[in-house]
Structures are given as C-alpha cells and as structure tokens.
Design a protein around this motif. Sequence first.
Motif, PDB file in Angstrom:
ATOM      1  N   ALA A 115      36.676  32.820  51.884  1.00 63.31           N
ATOM      2  CA  ALA A 115      37.239  33.054  53.220  1.00 63.31           C
ATOM      3  C   ALA A 115      38.480  32.198  53.450  1.00 63.31           C
ATOM      4  CB  ALA A 115      36.184  32.758  54.286  1.00 63.31           C
ATOM      5  N   THR A 116      38.452  30.955  52.959  1.00 66.32           N
ATOM      6  CA  THR A 116      39.602  30.063  53.139  1.00 66.32           C
ATOM      7  C   THR A 116      40.829  30.598  52.411  1.00 66.32           C
ATOM      8  OG1 THR A 116      38.149  28.147  53.349  1.00 66.32           O
ATOM      9  CG2 THR A 116      40.443  27.717  52.768  1.00 66.32           C
ATOM     10  N   VAL A 117      40.639  31.058  51.172  1.00 72.03           N
ATOM     11  CA  VAL A 117      41.764  31.572  50.394  1.00 72.03           C
ATOM     12  C   VAL A 117      42.303  32.859  51.012  1.00 72.03           C
ATOM     13  CG1 VAL A 117      42.421  32.559  48.164  1.00 72.03           C
ATOM     14  CG2 VAL A 117      41.076  30.468  48.249  1.00 72.03           C
ATOM     15  N   VAL A 118      41.432  33.739  51.454  1.00 75.72           N
ATOM     16  CA  VAL A 118      41.888  34.986  52.073  1.00 75.72           C
ATOM     17  C   VAL A 118      42.710  34.688  53.318  1.00 75.72           C
ATOM     18  CG1 VAL A 118      41.109  37.043  53.335  1.00 75.72           C
ATOM     19  CG2 VAL A 118      40.072  36.448  51.138  1.00 75.72           C
ATOM     20  N   ASP A 119      42.255  33.756  54.125  1.00 78.23           N
ATOM     21  CA  ASP A 119      43.004  33.397  55.337  1.00 78.23           C
ATOM     22  C   ASP A 119      44.356  32.788  54.978  1.00 78.23           C
ATOM     23  OD1 ASP A 119      43.047  33.171  58.268  1.00 78.23           O
ATOM     24  OD2 ASP A 119      43.063  31.023  57.881  1.00 78.23           O
ATOM     25  N   LEU A 120      44.386  31.933  53.941  1.00 76.68           N
ATOM     26  CA  LEU A 120      45.627  31.309  53.506  1.00 76.68           C
ATOM     27  C   LEU A 120      46.633  32.358  53.040  1.00 76.68           C
ATOM     28  CD1 LEU A 120      47.350  28.857  52.637  1.00 76.68           C
ATOM     29  CD2 LEU A 120      46.073  28.838  50.486  1.00 76.68           C
ATOM     30  N   LEU A 121      46.184  33.294  52.225  1.00 73.09           N
ATOM     31  CA  LEU A 121      47.106  34.297  51.690  1.00 73.09           C
ATOM     32  C   LEU A 121      47.503  35.324  52.739  1.00 73.09           C
ATOM     33  CD1 LEU A 121      45.699  34.795  48.078  1.00 73.09           C
ATOM     34  CD2 LEU A 121      47.605  33.405  48.854  1.00 73.09           C
ATOM     35  N   ARG A 122      46.622  35.568  53.691  1.00 74.99           N
ATOM     36  CA  ARG A 122      47.006  36.438  54.812  1.00 74.99           C
ATOM     37  C   ARG A 122      48.162  35.800  55.585  1.00 74.99           C
ATOM     38  NH1 ARG A 122      45.719  36.444  59.949  1.00 74.99           N
ATOM     39  NH2 ARG A 122      44.170  34.800  59.648  1.00 74.99           N
ATOM     40  N   ASN A 123      48.096  34.500  55.778  1.00 71.41           N
ATOM     41  CA  ASN A 123      49.185  33.798  56.449  1.00 71.41           C
ATOM     42  C   ASN A 123      50.452  33.787  55.598  1.00 71.41           C
ATOM     43  OD1 ASN A 123      47.632  33.200  58.699  1.00 71.41           O
ATOM     44  ND2 ASN A 123      46.911  31.247  57.860  1.00 71.41           N
ATOM     45  N   ASP A 124      50.294  33.635  54.268  1.00 70.38           N
ATOM     46  CA  ASP A 124      51.460  33.654  53.384  1.00 70.38           C
ATOM     47  C   ASP A 124      52.195  34.987  53.485  1.00 70.38           C
ATOM     48  OD1 ASP A 124      51.070  31.102  52.501  1.00 70.38           O
ATOM     49  OD2 ASP A 124      50.297  31.648  50.526  1.00 70.38           O
ATOM     50  N   MET A 167      41.226  35.995  43.728  1.00 64.53           N
ATOM     51  CA  MET A 167      39.926  35.963  43.047  1.00 64.53           C
ATOM     52  C   MET A 167      39.288  34.608  43.289  1.00 64.53           C
ATOM     53  SD  MET A 167      40.955  37.729  39.411  1.00 64.53           S
ATOM     54  CE  MET A 167      39.247  37.772  38.898  1.00 64.53           C
ATOM     55  N   LYS A 168      38.119  34.609  43.879  1.00 69.72           N
ATOM     56  CA  LYS A 168      37.362  33.386  44.089  1.00 69.72           C
ATOM     57  C   LYS A 168      35.880  33.704  43.962  1.00 69.72           C
ATOM     58  CE  LYS A 168      40.103  29.979  44.527  1.00 69.72           C
ATOM     59  NZ  LYS A 168      40.020  28.873  43.578  1.00 69.72           N
ATOM     60  N   GLY A 169      35.267  33.127  42.950  1.00 63.60           N
ATOM     61  CA  GLY A 169      33.848  33.340  42.721  1.00 63.60           C
ATOM     62  C   GLY A 169      33.589  34.016  41.392  1.00 63.60           C
ATOM     63  N   THR A 170      32.881  33.335  40.483  1.00 68.07           N
ATOM     64  CA  THR A 170      32.549  33.867  39.165  1.00 68.07           C
ATOM     65  C   THR A 170      31.082  33.577  38.886  1.00 68.07           C
ATOM     66  OG1 THR A 170      34.795  33.424  38.388  1.00 68.07           O
ATOM     67  CG2 THR A 170      33.127  33.838  36.713  1.00 68.07           C
TER      68      THR A 170
END
Length: 556
Positions: free
Chosen positions: A210-219, A184-187
């Motif tokens: 976009a940064t968080v989605v890319d990070l968690l995709r890598n995780d 969740m990012k953005g309120t």
Amino acid sequence: MRALRWCPYHVLLKPRMNPDAVFLLSGFMAYSTFFDAGEAAERISHLAARQKPFLFVADFECSEFIIVEEPLCQTDVLFDIPSASNVNKDLFQTACNKGFTFQPEPFDRYKRRFDIVEKGLHRGDSFLTNLTVKTPVQTDLSLKDIFMITEARYSLYVPNRFVCFSPECFVTISADGRISTHPMKGTIDADIPNAKDVILADKKESAEHATVVDLLRNDLSMFAEKVRVERYRYATELHTSRAHLLQISSEIVGQLPADWRQNLGRIITDMLPAGSVSGAPKPSTVRLIKEAEEEPRGFYSGVFGYFDGFSLDSGVIIRYIEQDDNGCKFYRSGGGITAMSNARNEYDEVIEKIYLPIRKPTFSEVICINNGKPQHLPYHLKRMERTVRDIYNKPLSELHLEIPDEARKGRFKCRVEYADAVRKVEFSPYTQKERKSVALVFDDNICYKYKSTDRRQLARLVQQAKTDDVIIVRNGMITDASYCNLVFEDFDGNLFTPSDALLYGICRQRLIDDGVVKERPIRVDELRHYKTVYFINAMMDICDAQRMAVAQIVGC
C-alpha cells in the motif's frame, strides 16, 4: 557533465574512463554518458521531441546516465524488453550447467544494517525502506552468457559492467500519453499451500504494498492527470532455476499532456529513484539507505528504458549481477523493511531472490492440413528434430496430431508450439494474406535460423517500412520476406531461391529437392535480372503462392 565515448565493439563504457575524453577512431561506436541529471534529462527530451529512438540507463543515485541512440542498430549493449529487442536469444547455445553458486553474508552483518533501518523507521524518517545486500557469486558464465540464458520481462547487458534480468516495470508511456506503472511488492514460494491467499493476507506485505502504490500514485501525479489504481495486488507466477514463485503487483495509470515527449527527460528524472526500490518518503529514506548500506548502489535499482520514436517502455534494474575491475561478480538483491518487519524473515527473502531464471526458448511449426491430411509431415519433423537437438541437445518427443472434425474439410493451419517438448497444438482455418505493398529493408544484424515464436525483429522491420510486407536485405544479399521464403523468376522462366535465406523453410527445401527451383546468391543490385517474385511457405506452395512483379517492390 557529458562525455562522448567512442568505444570499440565488445569494450564499451569502461568504468573510470576520463569523462572529458573524446576518441575519434574509425570503426568505433559513440555512446553518451552524462554525470548530471539535468543534462541527461535535456538530451532525453531533445531526442524524444524529434522522435529519435534511444535507450537510456540511469543509476540509483542519478549520478550516471547512459544514452545509446538508435540502439537497434548496434549489438554491444544488449536489451530485451516486451516492446523491442536487439538480440535473438534463441540462437545462443551454452551449457546452462556451468555452475552458479554464492556465499550469502552472515545474518549478523545483515542484522547490523537492518537495525540502522529499524531505528530510522522508529524515528519517523521512513515508513518503508528498501534494504539491499551485495553477494559474491561464483560462476563460469560471463555476463553476456547470463543475459542470453535468462528469461525476464526487462533484460539489459552492458559489457564489463553488469547484467540485469528484471521482472519489474518502471513506467510505460503509450503514443497517446497514457502512462502506467506496475510496482511489485511481495514474493512467496508458489508451492506453499494456498500461497496466494497467504501472501495477500500478510499484514506486513499488505502495508508495504500500500505504501509503494501510494508513493507511485503521487509520482505519476506530478505530470499526469486522472491518476488511478486500475488493478490492486494481483499475482503473477515466476519460474526460476531454484523455485516457483508468486509475485504481487498493482497497476497505476494516468494521462500525460499532449506535449509529453518534449518533457520526457524531466518525467523520468523527477520520478527517480524508483519508489519500489527506495521507499517513502523518498528524500529521508534515501539518506537512511546511504547510512545503512555504506556504499553507492550504482546501476543496481536504477532504471532503463527504450523509446521507439513514439512510446516508452522501461524497467527497474533489479535481479542484477555486476562485475568489478578484477572480474569478480556480485549479485544484488533487496527487500522492503517496515515497522512490522522481522530481520530473519527479511534476510531469508533477500537470499531467496538470488537466482537465475533460466529461459526455455520456444518455437513453432506450421503444418498445412488439407482435407484432414497433414502435408509433407516428414519435412516438418526433420526441422523440429534439428531445432530440439541444436538448442536442447536431446531428441524430439513424439508428435501426436489429433485432427478435429472441423479441420477434415478444406485447408487448415496446424500450429505446433514446442520447446524441449511439444507444448500445444492449435488448428485454425487458413486464409491467404494479400500483399498490396512490399518494400526492401536493410538489416545486417537480423538472424532467424530457427522458427522462433519471438518474431519481434521481423515485425519491427514491417512496422518501420509501413508496407504489407518486406523483403529483407542482409549484408547486401536478398534473404526472405517477413514470414515467407522467396522464389524469383528470371526473364527466361528459370526459378531461383536466395541461398542466403534467413530460415530454411519446408516448401523451399521441398522445391529444391524436387528440382523445381535452384539456390543462388542474389544481391540486391541483381534484382533487375528478375521479373517476378513468389512468396512461399508451408501453407502456400509455388502454384498457390502470391506473386508480384519485381518492379513493384518499393526501393527496387
């Protein structure tokens, strides 16, 4: 290091207890606390491989882990998540107007920490940093009160330490190894005109997401194959005590190998801290967070989850209130900082996140419609009135039943869902469920005083028994089936209903009032005195009810 803590009810997991101490006292409950991530991971994998249910809690720094084995069998550490709960919040009654106030830190103090993060971003230490604040709150509500009155997807209460009511998933893993996460990012205030379009068009929010989605995709890719983004930047609504919000999330999924349970501990610990509440890249961002915040976060922005023996459901510990040794309470909140961030806007956002999402328990009433006519409506209205009065301390709003043409012939089920007012009314044809197998189950903590829409505790008992239905035994006494009251016939033809029923059903009460059945305490070891059991509810009077020989009940 692992400490086996034996803690009395309501005095659990006290901070700074000697980690090497083991207290062996009668009537106490054991909880394991680990101060080493490797040992915690090993224990988690050990339990998961043996399909043993457990609750785990990990702090942000990966320096403390709490593991509660068989967590549904205790009611001290409380949790409430989509897949399971060990508490019925609908039974809790307290004044929600006890007061909840806070004094946010001055903007200048926040700005000093923001500047530290901003310098780190410009140096290239981080692309995204989650900066948090600690705000003193004043309230007469206890941590447990707050847990019980708030509504959230992931709720956790650890006595004397903290409560969280988080909307954010960490990861879920299905029995077949499908792993997913929903950052969740953005309120944004949902009452702003075109709020969804506004936040989706915001360049700073877009970049952060976009940064968080890319990070968690890598995780996820560390352990899973076929990792992909299934949904990107979708909006969900959140109603709080102060505002109506929109939150933006994405869904990332992948497939774990068949032996994922044997490695569950490493899967969890290697993904910590959660990317959505730390930043990217993780190692240098965590160092930047430590410099800017100047104190450990502890369990705030850590994660917790429940493994039921087959699958895992877990959440990020945000929307969080902690309590210190002096009883003072602090609300933790934060937000993501990027090169495009504005200090004043970020400050306003973290203050906006200080709220209690007050829950409104919902209930249902099932009314039998026979050839277009509601059956025994006064009994139903009386129960609804009592529920609304007990829970909301107000009278029941008027109930209007507009029976559709298709429900004017034959037997239909009318389901009324209500809170402090009627929310919806639905009609459907009724088909009686046949029970081919029924088992005795034992649960001394179960409570279903009101006809709540939350039936997870009842459904769990049926799932565990692996039968069509169950007869629930509480403290040695026969109560109810999962969705029926019970009537037992003795060998002389007399009819009795257990006086320890979980829910005082409509048909049950009417049969008592008419003198057809009598109430009687029935111990589980007294079932041999009865030959037949009838399963009754508002849709099945005793003349229509399914009956079963008591000798056929599994475990009888």
